[in-house]
Design an enzyme around this catalytic site. Structure first.
Site, PDB file in Angstrom:
ATOM      1  N   THR A 167       0.848  -1.193   0.000  1.00 29.23           N
ATOM      2  CA  THR A 167       0.000   0.000   0.000  1.00 29.23           C
ATOM      3  C   THR A 167       0.884   1.243   0.000  1.00 29.23           C
ATOM      4  O   THR A 167       1.738   1.404   0.868  1.00 29.23           O
ATOM      5  CB  THR A 167      -0.928  -0.032   1.232  1.00 29.23           C
ATOM      6  OG1 THR A 167      -1.891  -1.064   1.021  1.00 29.23           O
ATOM      7  CG2 THR A 167      -1.650   1.281   1.431  1.00 29.23           C
TER       8      THR A 167
ATOM      9  N   HIS B 285      -6.999 -11.011  -1.567  1.00 31.14           N
ATOM     10  CA  HIS B 285      -6.503 -10.580  -0.254  1.00 31.14           C
ATOM     11  C   HIS B 285      -7.414 -11.152   0.829  1.00 31.14           C
ATOM     12  O   HIS B 285      -8.535 -10.702   1.015  1.00 31.14           O
ATOM     13  CB  HIS B 285      -6.487  -9.058  -0.192  1.00 31.14           C
ATOM     14  CG  HIS B 285      -5.680  -8.484   0.943  1.00 31.14           C
ATOM     15  ND1 HIS B 285      -5.342  -9.213   2.068  1.00 31.14           N
ATOM     16  CD2 HIS B 285      -5.128  -7.264   1.118  1.00 31.14           C
ATOM     17  CE1 HIS B 285      -4.629  -8.442   2.879  1.00 31.14           C
ATOM     18  NE2 HIS B 285      -4.485  -7.260   2.326  1.00 31.14           N
TER      19      HIS B 285
ATOM     20  N   GLY C 193       8.762  -7.192   0.293  1.00 27.45           N
ATOM     21  CA  GLY C 193       8.038  -5.933   0.369  1.00 27.45           C
ATOM     22  C   GLY C 193       8.988  -4.755   0.415  1.00 27.45           C
ATOM     23  O   GLY C 193       9.378  -4.208  -0.619  1.00 27.45           O
ATOM     24  N   ARG C 194       9.393  -4.375   1.629  1.00 26.18           N
ATOM     25  CA  ARG C 194      10.232  -3.181   1.782  1.00 26.18           C
ATOM     26  C   ARG C 194      11.494  -3.202   0.927  1.00 26.18           C
ATOM     27  O   ARG C 194      11.832  -2.179   0.328  1.00 26.18           O
ATOM     28  CB  ARG C 194      10.537  -2.943   3.259  1.00 26.18           C
ATOM     29  CG  ARG C 194       9.334  -2.318   3.974  1.00 26.18           C
ATOM     30  CD  ARG C 194       9.443  -2.371   5.474  1.00 26.18           C
ATOM     31  NE  ARG C 194       9.239  -3.738   5.946  1.00 26.18           N
ATOM     32  CZ  ARG C 194       9.068  -4.055   7.225  1.00 26.18           C
ATOM     33  NH1 ARG C 194       9.117  -3.121   8.154  1.00 26.18           N
ATOM     34  NH2 ARG C 194       8.874  -5.311   7.573  1.00 26.18           N
TER      35      ARG C 194
ATOM     36  N   ARG D  34      -3.835 -14.868  -0.410  1.00 23.81           N
ATOM     37  CA  ARG D  34      -2.918 -14.524   0.686  1.00 23.81           C
ATOM     38  C   ARG D  34      -3.620 -14.651   2.033  1.00 23.81           C
ATOM     39  O   ARG D  34      -4.717 -14.112   2.206  1.00 23.81           O
ATOM     40  CB  ARG D  34      -2.421 -13.093   0.510  1.00 23.81           C
ATOM     41  CG  ARG D  34      -1.279 -12.728   1.454  1.00 23.81           C
ATOM     42  CD  ARG D  34      -0.805 -11.308   1.229  1.00 23.81           C
ATOM     43  NE  ARG D  34       0.645 -11.214   1.405  1.00 23.81           N
ATOM     44  CZ  ARG D  34       1.274 -10.139   1.873  1.00 23.81           C
ATOM     45  NH1 ARG D  34       0.608  -9.050   2.185  1.00 23.81           N
ATOM     46  NH2 ARG D  34       2.583 -10.128   2.019  1.00 23.81           N
TER      47      ARG D  34
ATOM     48  N   GLN E  80      -4.021  -7.292  -6.588  1.00 22.75           N
ATOM     49  CA  GLN E  80      -4.554  -7.825  -5.340  1.00 22.75           C
ATOM     50  C   GLN E  80      -5.953  -7.238  -5.072  1.00 22.75           C
ATOM     51  O   GLN E  80      -6.122  -6.031  -4.938  1.00 22.75           O
ATOM     52  CB  GLN E  80      -3.621  -7.515  -4.160  1.00 22.75           C
ATOM     53  CG  GLN E  80      -3.964  -8.421  -2.964  1.00 22.75           C
ATOM     54  CD  GLN E  80      -3.310  -8.012  -1.670  1.00 22.75           C
ATOM     55  OE1 GLN E  80      -3.281  -6.836  -1.337  1.00 22.75           O
ATOM     56  NE2 GLN E  80      -2.813  -8.975  -0.908  1.00 22.75           N
TER      57      GLN E  80
HETATM   58  C1  PHB Z   1      -1.891  -0.788   5.302  1.00 20.72           C
HETATM   59  O1  PHB Z   1      -2.294   0.113   4.563  1.00 20.72           O
HETATM   60  O2  PHB Z   1      -1.384  -0.556   6.409  1.00 20.72           O
HETATM   61  C2  PHB Z   1      -2.034  -2.172   4.848  1.00 20.72           C
HETATM   62  C3  PHB Z   1      -2.727  -2.454   3.691  1.00 20.72           C
HETATM   63  C4  PHB Z   1      -2.861  -3.762   3.264  1.00 20.72           C
HETATM   64  C5  PHB Z   1      -2.306  -4.769   4.010  1.00 20.72           C
HETATM   65  C6  PHB Z   1      -1.607  -4.493   5.154  1.00 20.72           C
HETATM   66  C7  PHB Z   1      -1.469  -3.191   5.573  1.00 20.72           C
HETATM   67  O3  PHB Z   1      -2.444  -6.033   3.641  1.00 20.72           O
END
Ligand code: PHB
Length: 364
Positions: free
Chosen positions: A26, A176, A318-319, A228, A100
């Site tokens: 996100t 999701h 991710g990060r 997921r 997603q």
């Molecule tokens: C978030 O915006 O914090 C967020 C969005 C989707 C997710 C997890 C966190 O699966």
């Protein structure tokens, strides 16, 4: 010898060039007017097209499914046109991209809902959680329980979203069903107190999941659909009295649907890889015949080992991926990584989004 992480994987009729996946992230950078993806988003995803697979960020299937400002949707014509720019840009660079499909359920705020309505949930229980609205962080609103006769409409929203994703050029979709959002709220008994066919027994709590999977696998072939789950994460105020039993059944539902991959958040979402003593990821995975995508806190070494030992087929980053557009090349070369800047994760402009340098740009 080349590590298996960097070798192709066959996912149905798709040949993924490597097993390094960009996790759904996100970023709150859709156009505020109508939650529409635009050129900046296309540039960001295209920069990351060397991923074996990109899973585009969580995207609301309907206005009701929205829980944060400036997250993109996939229900309007303008959103489909915006996403088409994204998929075109990724495909032009040889990439593969899934969308997603997201409904936040109770993790929302009246100010984000159509006509300021209450968010919907399996049961009228307010989460101890926050979201981000026009004015900043806010406690989520009290939800109302979905009526049983609203489920057909909800399934129709998922069907239209999948059809729109296909029209927008996505190669597939990920459902999701994690992180405390709507489908996860139905799965776990801490949030599902229903007494109809969608609550109570684990059969009943996994019914909505099965129905959504049945709906979207009529739009995309099952192998182009993934799901997921985050079985052991408490994020967004989640709990379950027997997560192994709940998620073994959820995995069985995914397997029955013939999905291409199962994607698990191993541990606490975005926090740690710690698992409770009863957690057995290998056992959950053993219930699924398709590919297994592992996520949460993987680094190069963990990822290489997991794929080499067949503990996982794909690793979602991710990060590291948001901070390194050329993550695959960097991992392959064991090159240093850019550090992600937390202050630009959610919302803003190109800064902290499309301006992370490639290795070539750093060493130039
Ligand atoms: C978030 O915006 O914090 C967020 C969005 C989707 C997710 C997890 C966190 O699966």
């Amino acid at each position: 010898m080349q590590a298996k992480l960097f070798t192709p994987l066959q996912l149905g009729d798709l040949t993924l060039p490597n097993r390094v996946v960009m996790a759904p992230l996100t970023r709150n950078r859709a156009l505020p007017d109508g939650d529409v993806p635009h050129d900046l988003n296309a540039r960001y995803y295209a920069q990351r097209a060397s991923a074996g697979l990109i899973i585009a960020e969580a995207t609301q299937i309907s206005p009701e499914g929205k829980g944060y400002i400036q997250t993109p949707g996939i229900y309007s014509d303008a959103q489909v046109a915006g996403w088409q720019k994204v998929t075109d840009a990724v495909h032009a660079k040889g990439g593969c991209i899934f969308l997603q499909l997201w409904h936040v359920g109770r993790i929302s705020h009246v100010s984000l809902q159509p006509d300021g309505q209450q968010p919907v949930a399996p049961s009228p229980m307010t989460a101890s959680a926050q979201t981000f609205i026009e004015t900043g962080f806010a406690d989520v609103s009290e939800p109302r329980a979905l009526e049983t006769d609203e489920i057909a409409r909800l399934l129709d929203d998922y069907r239209k979203a999948a059809e729109n994703a296909k029209a927008a050029g996505f190669d597939g979709v990920e459902l999701h069903s994690a992180n405390g959002y709507l489908l996860d709220q139905f799965l776990r008994d801490g949030t599902n107190k229903r007494t109809d066919a969608y609550g109570g027994s684990v059969e009943n709590r996994t019914r909505l999941l099965a129905e959504v999977l049945d709906t979207i696998t009529k739009v995309f072939s099952p192998k182009r659909v993934g799901v997921r789950f985050s079985p052991f994460s408490a994020f967004n105020d989640m709990s379950d009295s027997d997560p192994m039993a709940t998620f073994a059944t959820a995995v069985a539902r995914a397997n029955d649907a013939g999905l291409g991959y199962l994607h698990l958040v191993e541990g606490e979402m975005a926090q740690s890889r710690n698992l409770p003593p009863e957690a057995d990821i290998a056992k959950l995975r053993a219930g699924f015949d398709g590919a297994y995508m592992a996520n949460n806190g993987y680094n190069r070494q963990l990822a290489i080992e997991a794929v080499e030992s067949d503990a996982a087929d794909l690793i979602a980053f991710g990060r590291p991926f948001l901070a390194n557009p050329d993550l695959v090349e960097r991992l392959e070369k064991d090159a240093p990584l850019n550090e992600p800047d937390q202050t630009t994760f959610y919302g803003g402009d190109a800064r902290g989004y499309t301006d992370y340098p490639t290795l070539e740009e750093v060493t130039a």
